[in-house]
Design a protein around this motif. Structure first.
Motif, short mmCIF file in Angstrom:
data_model
loop_
_atom_site.label_atom_id
_atom_site.label_comp_id
_atom_site.label_asym_id
_atom_site.label_seq_id
_atom_site.Cartn_x
_atom_site.Cartn_y
_atom_site.Cartn_z
N GLU A 173 33.13 57.08 31.19
CA GLU A 173 31.69 56.89 31.02
C GLU A 173 31.34 55.50 30.53
OE1 GLU A 173 27.90 59.05 28.80
OE2 GLU A 173 29.90 59.89 28.65
N ASN A 174 32.16 54.93 29.67
CA ASN A 174 31.83 53.63 29.10
C ASN A 174 32.99 52.66 29.21
OD1 ASN A 174 29.08 54.08 27.93
ND2 ASN A 174 30.18 55.73 26.88
N GLY A 175 33.68 52.68 30.37
CA GLY A 175 34.84 51.82 30.58
C GLY A 175 34.44 50.36 30.65
N GLY A 176 35.42 49.48 30.51
CA GLY A 176 35.16 48.05 30.54
C GLY A 176 35.15 47.50 31.93
N SER A 177 35.47 46.21 32.06
CA SER A 177 35.42 45.57 33.37
C SER A 177 36.73 45.78 34.11
CB SER A 177 35.17 44.07 33.19
OG SER A 177 36.21 43.50 32.42
N TRP A 178 36.65 45.68 35.45
CA TRP A 178 37.83 45.87 36.28
C TRP A 178 38.66 44.59 36.35
CZ3 TRP A 178 39.02 50.57 37.98
CH2 TRP A 178 38.00 51.51 38.16
N PRO A 179 39.97 44.73 36.55
CA PRO A 179 40.77 43.55 36.89
C PRO A 179 40.47 43.12 38.32
CG PRO A 179 42.12 45.52 37.01
CD PRO A 179 40.77 45.95 36.47
N SER A 180 40.83 41.91 38.68
CA SER A 180 40.61 41.45 40.05
C SER A 180 41.60 42.13 41.00
CB SER A 180 40.79 39.93 40.13
OG SER A 180 39.81 39.28 39.37
N PRO A 181 41.15 42.47 42.21
CA PRO A 181 42.07 43.09 43.16
C PRO A 181 43.10 42.10 43.66
CG PRO A 181 39.97 42.60 44.22
CD PRO A 181 39.79 42.30 42.76
N SER A 182 44.30 42.57 43.93
CA SER A 182 45.33 41.72 44.49
C SER A 182 45.64 42.09 45.94
CB SER A 182 46.61 41.79 43.65
OG SER A 182 47.04 43.12 43.49
N MET A 183 44.91 43.06 46.46
CA MET A 183 45.06 43.43 47.87
C MET A 183 43.85 44.25 48.30
SD MET A 183 48.03 45.74 49.73
CE MET A 183 49.33 44.60 49.28
N THR A 184 43.42 44.02 49.53
CA THR A 184 42.40 44.87 50.15
C THR A 184 42.97 45.42 51.44
OG1 THR A 184 40.58 43.53 49.26
CG2 THR A 184 40.07 45.01 51.06
#
Length: 264
Positions: A173-184
Motif C-alpha cells: 500500500e505504501n511502498g517506495g520507488s521502483w529500481p530501474s529495469p534492466s530488461m524489457t
C-alpha cells in the motif's frame, strides 16, 4: 485520486495571409477515462495531493496522469475506450497520455484519433488493443524501450535481472520507488508490434523490430531490440490465459449493458 476538470480544447482559427483566406481544420482535444472492471487481491492509485496510495475498487475510473500499482499478488484490469489492459502482480504504471483529438474539415466531416501511452515502471502489462484508425497511437513505454501497436494482443514486462527480493520496493500500500529495469521483454499472441530500444533521452538505439504472431523480443540498456524469435511456451501460455480472462470479462460487461471508458 485525481479529479479531472473540464476537458481541454484547442481551437485553430481561420488565418488571412496576403489577403488570401486559408482554412485550417478545427481541432478539439478531450481526455479519455478508463474503468476498473476487475481486481484480484489489491491495487492502488497515487493521491498526488497527499502522496498516499489509495485502494482502488471495481467501478472506479482512472485517467490521464494517474499512477497505479498492484500488490505483490494483485492484478487489476482496465477497460479503456474499448481496449483491455491488465497490470500483473507487483506492477506500477503511469497513464501518461490518454487523449482523443477531433478534427473538423471544411465539409463538416469529423475525424477522430486517440493517443494512449502507458509508461511501465516495473512489472508486467497485458493488452488487447482494438484496431487503430488514422493517426491513432497505442504505446507501452519503459525507461529503455517502446512497444507500439496498431491492434493486437501482447504483453510487456519490465524486470530487474537478477530477480529482486521477494518484497521489492514499490509493492504494497505504501511502498517506495521502483529500481530501474534492466530488461524489457515483449511477447505477442497476435501481431504486429513495433518494438525498439531507447536511450535516457528517449532517442532510438538501433532499428526497431516488428513482431508478428507468437513472437518474442527483448531490450537491455544501451542495446538494440533483439531479432524476433518464437515466443517461449510458458510466456505464450500466460498471455493466452489472460486473453481468455478478457473474453470472460467482455461477456460479463456485455450482459451488463457494455460499460467501460471513454471521453470524460
Amino acid at each position: 485520486m485525481k479529479v479531472f476538470g473540464k476537458p481541454r480544447r484547442v481551437f485553430v482559427l481561420l488565418t488571412l495571409v496576403m489577403c488570401v483566406s486559408v482554412s485550417i481544420p478545427a481541432l478539439a482535444q478531450d481526455v479519455l477515462t478508463g474503468e476498473v472492471i476487475d481486481i484480484y487481491d489489491s491495487a492502488f492509485i497515487l493521491d498526488e495531493a497527499t502522496g498516499e496510495w489509495l485502494a482502488l475498487e471495481v467501478g472506479n475510473f482512472v485517467g490521464q496522469g494517474d499512477r497505479i500499482k498492484t500488490s505483490a499478488e494483485g492484478t487489476i484490469t482496465l477497460l479503456l475506450d474499448g481496449d483491455m489492459i491488465r497490470l500483473g502482480p507487483a506492477t506500477e504504471v503511469v497513464l501518461s497520455d490518454l487523449t482523443v483529438t477531433s478534427e473538423t474539415a471544411d465539409d463538416g466531416t469529423i475525424r477522430k484519433s486517440t493517443t494512449k501511452i502507458i509508461t511501465l515502471i516495473l512489472g508486467k502489462v497485458y493488452a488487447r488493443v482494438k484496431e487503430l484508425r488514422g493517426d491513432s497511437l497505442f504505446e507501452v513505454r519503459t525507461e529503455i524501450s517502446i512497444a507500439g501497436v496498431r491492434g493486437t494482443e501482447f504483453s510487456v514486462e519490465a524486470l530487474v535481472v537478477p530477480e529482486p527480493d521477494p518484497a521489492p520496493q514499490g509493492t504494497g500500500e505504501n511502498g517506495g520507488s521502483w529500481p530501474s529495469p534492466s530488461m524489457t521483454e515483449v511477447v505477442t499472441r497476435w501481431g504486429p508490434v513495433a518494438f525498439g530500444s531507447i536511450d535516457e533521452n528517449g532517442e532510438p538505439i538501433g532499428p526497431e523490430v516488428n513482431l508478428g504472431n507468437r513472437k518474442y523480443s527483448q531490450v537491455t540498456p544501451g542495446n538494440p531490440a533483439t531479432e524476433p524469435a518464437p515466443a517461449p511456451k510458458d510466456a505464450l501460455k500466460d498471455l493466452t490465459t489472460v486473453m481468455f480472462d478478457f473474453d470472460a470479462l467482455f461477456e460479463q460487461l456485455r450482459d451488463m449493458g457494455g460499460r467501460g471508458g471513454g471521453c470524460s
